[in-house]
Design a protein around this motif. Sequence first.
Motif, PDB file in Angstrom:
ATOM      1  N   HIS A  83       0.823  -1.216   0.000  1.00 42.11           N
ATOM      2  CA  HIS A  83       0.000   0.000   0.000  1.00 42.11           C
ATOM      3  C   HIS A  83       0.859   1.268   0.000  1.00 42.11           C
ATOM      4  N   ALA A  84       1.969   1.184  -0.734  1.00 43.41           N
ATOM      5  CA  ALA A  84       2.884   2.326  -0.781  1.00 43.41           C
ATOM      6  C   ALA A  84       2.256   3.516  -1.498  1.00 43.41           C
ATOM      7  N   ARG A  85       2.660   4.695  -1.076  1.00 43.90           N
ATOM      8  CA  ARG A  85       2.417   5.965  -1.772  1.00 43.90           C
ATOM      9  C   ARG A  85       3.712   6.751  -1.649  1.00 43.90           C
ATOM     10  N   PHE A  86       4.087   7.440  -2.680  1.00 44.02           N
ATOM     11  CA  PHE A  86       5.321   8.217  -2.605  1.00 44.02           C
ATOM     12  C   PHE A  86       5.251   9.369  -3.595  1.00 44.02           C
ATOM     13  N   ALA A  87       6.009  10.390  -3.316  1.00 42.61           N
ATOM     14  CA  ALA A  87       6.072  11.533  -4.225  1.00 42.61           C
ATOM     15  C   ALA A  87       7.122  11.271  -5.294  1.00 42.61           C
ATOM     16  N   PRO A  88       6.830  11.610  -6.536  1.00 46.97           N
ATOM     17  CA  PRO A  88       7.865  11.473  -7.564  1.00 46.97           C
ATOM     18  C   PRO A  88       8.926  12.560  -7.386  1.00 46.97           C
ATOM     19  N   ARG A  89      10.054  12.368  -8.019  1.00 47.32           N
ATOM     20  CA  ARG A  89      11.035  13.437  -8.128  1.00 47.32           C
ATOM     21  C   ARG A  89      10.755  14.177  -9.425  1.00 47.32           C
ATOM     22  N   LEU A  90      11.181  15.424  -9.477  1.00 47.80           N
ATOM     23  CA  LEU A  90      10.965  16.233 -10.669  1.00 47.80           C
ATOM     24  C   LEU A  90      12.317  16.700 -11.199  1.00 47.80           C
ATOM     25  N   LEU A  91      12.557  16.394 -12.460  1.00 50.94           N
ATOM     26  CA  LEU A  91      13.742  16.872 -13.157  1.00 50.94           C
ATOM     27  C   LEU A  91      13.343  17.973 -14.137  1.00 50.94           C
ATOM     28  N   GLY A  92      14.295  18.816 -14.444  1.00 50.88           N
ATOM     29  CA  GLY A  92      14.141  19.739 -15.563  1.00 50.88           C
ATOM     30  C   GLY A  92      15.087  19.309 -16.671  1.00 50.88           C
ATOM     31  N   VAL A  93      14.570  19.163 -17.870  1.00 48.22           N
ATOM     32  CA  VAL A  93      15.379  18.782 -19.023  1.00 48.22           C
ATOM     33  C   VAL A  93      15.577  20.021 -19.889  1.00 48.22           C
ATOM     34  N   ARG A  94      16.843  20.334 -20.218  1.00 50.16           N
ATOM     35  CA  ARG A  94      17.092  21.480 -21.083  1.00 50.16           C
ATOM     36  C   ARG A  94      16.260  21.349 -22.358  1.00 50.16           C
ATOM     37  N   ALA A  95      15.602  22.419 -22.752  1.00 45.52           N
ATOM     38  CA  ALA A  95      14.580  22.357 -23.801  1.00 45.52           C
ATOM     39  C   ALA A  95      15.085  21.740 -25.093  1.00 45.52           C
ATOM     40  N   ASP A  96      16.371  21.997 -25.448  1.00 44.07           N
ATOM     41  CA  ASP A  96      16.880  21.456 -26.707  1.00 44.07           C
ATOM     42  C   ASP A  96      17.198  19.970 -26.613  1.00 44.07           C
ATOM     43  N   LEU A  97      17.069  19.380 -25.408  1.00 46.24           N
ATOM     44  CA  LEU A  97      17.370  17.955 -25.213  1.00 46.24           C
ATOM     45  C   LEU A  97      16.123  17.141 -24.870  1.00 46.24           C
ATOM     46  N   VAL A  98      14.955  17.771 -24.965  1.00 43.07           N
ATOM     47  CA  VAL A  98      13.716  17.040 -24.672  1.00 43.07           C
ATOM     48  C   VAL A  98      13.404  16.085 -25.823  1.00 43.07           C
ATOM     49  N   ALA A  99      13.094  14.846 -25.476  1.00 41.52           N
ATOM     50  CA  ALA A  99      12.615  13.861 -26.447  1.00 41.52           C
ATOM     51  C   ALA A  99      11.165  13.542 -26.081  1.00 41.52           C
ATOM     52  N   GLN A 100      10.244  13.800 -26.986  1.00 40.35           N
ATOM     53  CA  GLN A 100       8.849  13.535 -26.679  1.00 40.35           C
ATOM     54  C   GLN A 100       8.043  13.407 -27.959  1.00 40.35           C
ATOM     55  N   GLU A 101       6.916  12.710 -27.843  1.00 48.37           N
ATOM     56  CA  GLU A 101       5.946  12.593 -28.929  1.00 48.37           C
ATOM     57  C   GLU A 101       4.564  12.604 -28.326  1.00 48.37           C
ATOM     58  N   GLY A 102       3.605  13.057 -29.096  1.00 49.58           N
ATOM     59  CA  GLY A 102       2.211  12.994 -28.687  1.00 49.58           C
ATOM     60  C   GLY A 102       1.843  14.020 -27.634  1.00 49.58           C
ATOM     61  N   ASP A 103       0.776  13.715 -26.918  1.00 45.18           N
ATOM     62  CA  ASP A 103       0.213  14.623 -25.924  1.00 45.18           C
ATOM     63  C   ASP A 103       0.845  14.326 -24.560  1.00 45.18           C
ATOM     64  N   THR A 104       1.665  15.241 -24.073  1.00 42.82           N
ATOM     65  CA  THR A 104       2.347  15.054 -22.790  1.00 42.82           C
ATOM     66  C   THR A 104       1.936  16.121 -21.773  1.00 42.82           C
ATOM     67  N   THR A 105       0.819  16.777 -21.993  1.00 43.72           N
ATOM     68  CA  THR A 105       0.432  17.889 -21.115  1.00 43.72           C
ATOM     69  C   THR A 105       0.241  17.438 -19.665  1.00 43.72           C
ATOM     70  N   ALA A 106      -0.136  16.162 -19.436  1.00 42.88           N
ATOM     71  CA  ALA A 106      -0.323  15.682 -18.062  1.00 42.88           C
ATOM     72  C   ALA A 106       0.958  15.796 -17.255  1.00 42.88           C
ATOM     73  N   LEU A 107       2.111  15.719 -17.920  1.00 41.12           N
ATOM     74  CA  LEU A 107       3.385  15.791 -17.208  1.00 41.12           C
ATOM     75  C   LEU A 107       3.683  17.196 -16.721  1.00 41.12           C
ATOM     76  N   ASP A 108       3.137  18.195 -17.381  1.00 41.13           N
ATOM     77  CA  ASP A 108       3.384  19.573 -16.963  1.00 41.13           C
ATOM     78  C   ASP A 108       2.700  19.898 -15.642  1.00 41.13           C
ATOM     79  N   ALA A 109       1.727  19.071 -15.229  1.00 43.11           N
ATOM     80  CA  ALA A 109       1.002  19.327 -13.993  1.00 43.11           C
ATOM     81  C   ALA A 109       1.818  18.980 -12.749  1.00 43.11           C
ATOM     82  N   PHE A 110       3.021  18.422 -12.925  1.00 41.27           N
ATOM     83  CA  PHE A 110       3.835  18.033 -11.776  1.00 41.27           C
ATOM     84  C   PHE A 110       4.743  19.158 -11.288  1.00 41.27           C
ATOM     85  N   GLY A 111       4.700  20.288 -11.922  1.00 45.94           N
ATOM     86  CA  GLY A 111       5.486  21.419 -11.429  1.00 45.94           C
ATOM     87  C   GLY A 111       6.123  22.194 -12.557  1.00 45.94           C
TER      88      GLY A 111
END
Length: 545
Positions: free
Chosen positions: A170-198
Amino acid sequence: MDRLLLDAHALDPHTRDPHEAPAEEAALGALLRCWLREVGGPRGHVHAAGPHLTLRVAGTPVRVRVSGGIALRFDGPPEHLAEGRWRPLDLPSLVALVERELDGGNEEFAAQVRAGREAVAAILAARARAVPPADPWLASEQALVAGHPFHPAPKARSGDGWLDYAPETHARFAPRLLGVRADLVAQEGDTTALDAFGDAPAGYVPLPAHPWQLDLLAAELRGPLADGRLVDLGTGPRAIVPTSSVRTVYDPGTGMCLKFSLDVRITNCVRKNAWYELSGAVELTRRLTPVFERLARSFPGTRWLPEPGYRSAALGTRLLEGLGVIVRSGPWAVCGPGTTPVLAGALAAGADGVPEAVLARRAADPVGWWEAYVERVAFPVLDAFFGHGVVLEAHVQNVLVGFDAAGWPVEAVFRDLEGTKLVSGRHDLTGVPGEVAGPLSFDAARGWNRVAYCLFVNHLAEVAATVAGTADGVLRALWAVARESLERYVTDHTTDSVAPLTRLLAGAPLPAKANLGVRWARAADRAAGYVPVPSPFCEAEGERR
């Protein structure tokens, strides 16, 4: 867990931990079931003798009472013949017999089995002190204490500190949050849910990360964190909840799930998101959207959890995969009003994590409940394969069943696109990079084996065994009803188009995944083969007569 209480003498007499006995029970049962299915049965070393099955392991007679058909539920303690007497069989003795029969050659095997037993004991101890989630779906996700019933070490996990992130505790834990330099972001599709983490600093994009994975990647992260390609933004704003797969978590804040990479072996696989799986999830979401729309029209109550996007850091393959996170819809967003999703694995395992209304309805009308269950789960899986050339991995950890307030199954929710495949020749993959397209495809024969194993052997057989309990007559009645339901499905199609299912209903054996074999060979999960197991539809035919 098996209805099996071990003789106290089968354990170390100095052991006082109350969780050791059920942990030994779980580990012993899992390994013995693997042996019966993958080795003893195919070699002709298993015979019925009165109420027992008797088998020989390395020349030693072993006997056990079994119910549940091909699910092999044990109704009493396994025994072996020693010095002319039947004595309780303990886990070290069974491991030694298995190693002798298989001629050694795997110095890791015994340690993995022991680690699985120790993990269950640790889980039970932690679980006794923990508070289960109020969310009924999450309670079902966190109910799989014993793990895969046909794996020799289902709960063995590498690495330290895993209890802090285990769904079973029954674990619960907070994730860690990293910042990735914008020119090094790798992503596809809809990732807006990830922006809600900070928020991230100017010039950076936020990337939530699993804290256990960051510990595992500490050496690789030192350089990027030191030179500013990554920044550590600390602890995330809220707790997330691990689901049954360990690495996929639910975020109550957004109602979405996140599938992290974990460089940890869980059952047969190191659970990281391979780079081609990141892109493949987005590609499959695009292609499967119209397929599931058609399935839902044909079979009302059919749902799925799309994976619309991923985000990672373009810092070489190791960190691209290790930091990759896939966004997945949460089940509460797709289930209808008044419908409660429950993990099929919890339904197969017993009562823990299953809502009272479901247990009451299942007990009051097991045959009617089962008929509704089979049609909700099996029909869309079969139609996805035969009608659309899509292989759904409908095992008990990949299917949620939606129940109404009265406990009836009214929806089936399919998830995890990692195991979803497209049948070769049925889909035009032009324009998809070859490195991504290749892992997305199965030939028809391989696809059917996967569908048949996941749906019938891993899923329906396990749930049926739990519904029936020790009543063999009820089990036969359940399979008779399942057969009649599947025959109705067949009548709506031409014979040639559903030939593999027709052969199965006629008594062809079912394919069962050989987890003992792949672990013994220390091979990748994709190398796992299948062994034939008797079709439960044969007995069902006799029941109808």
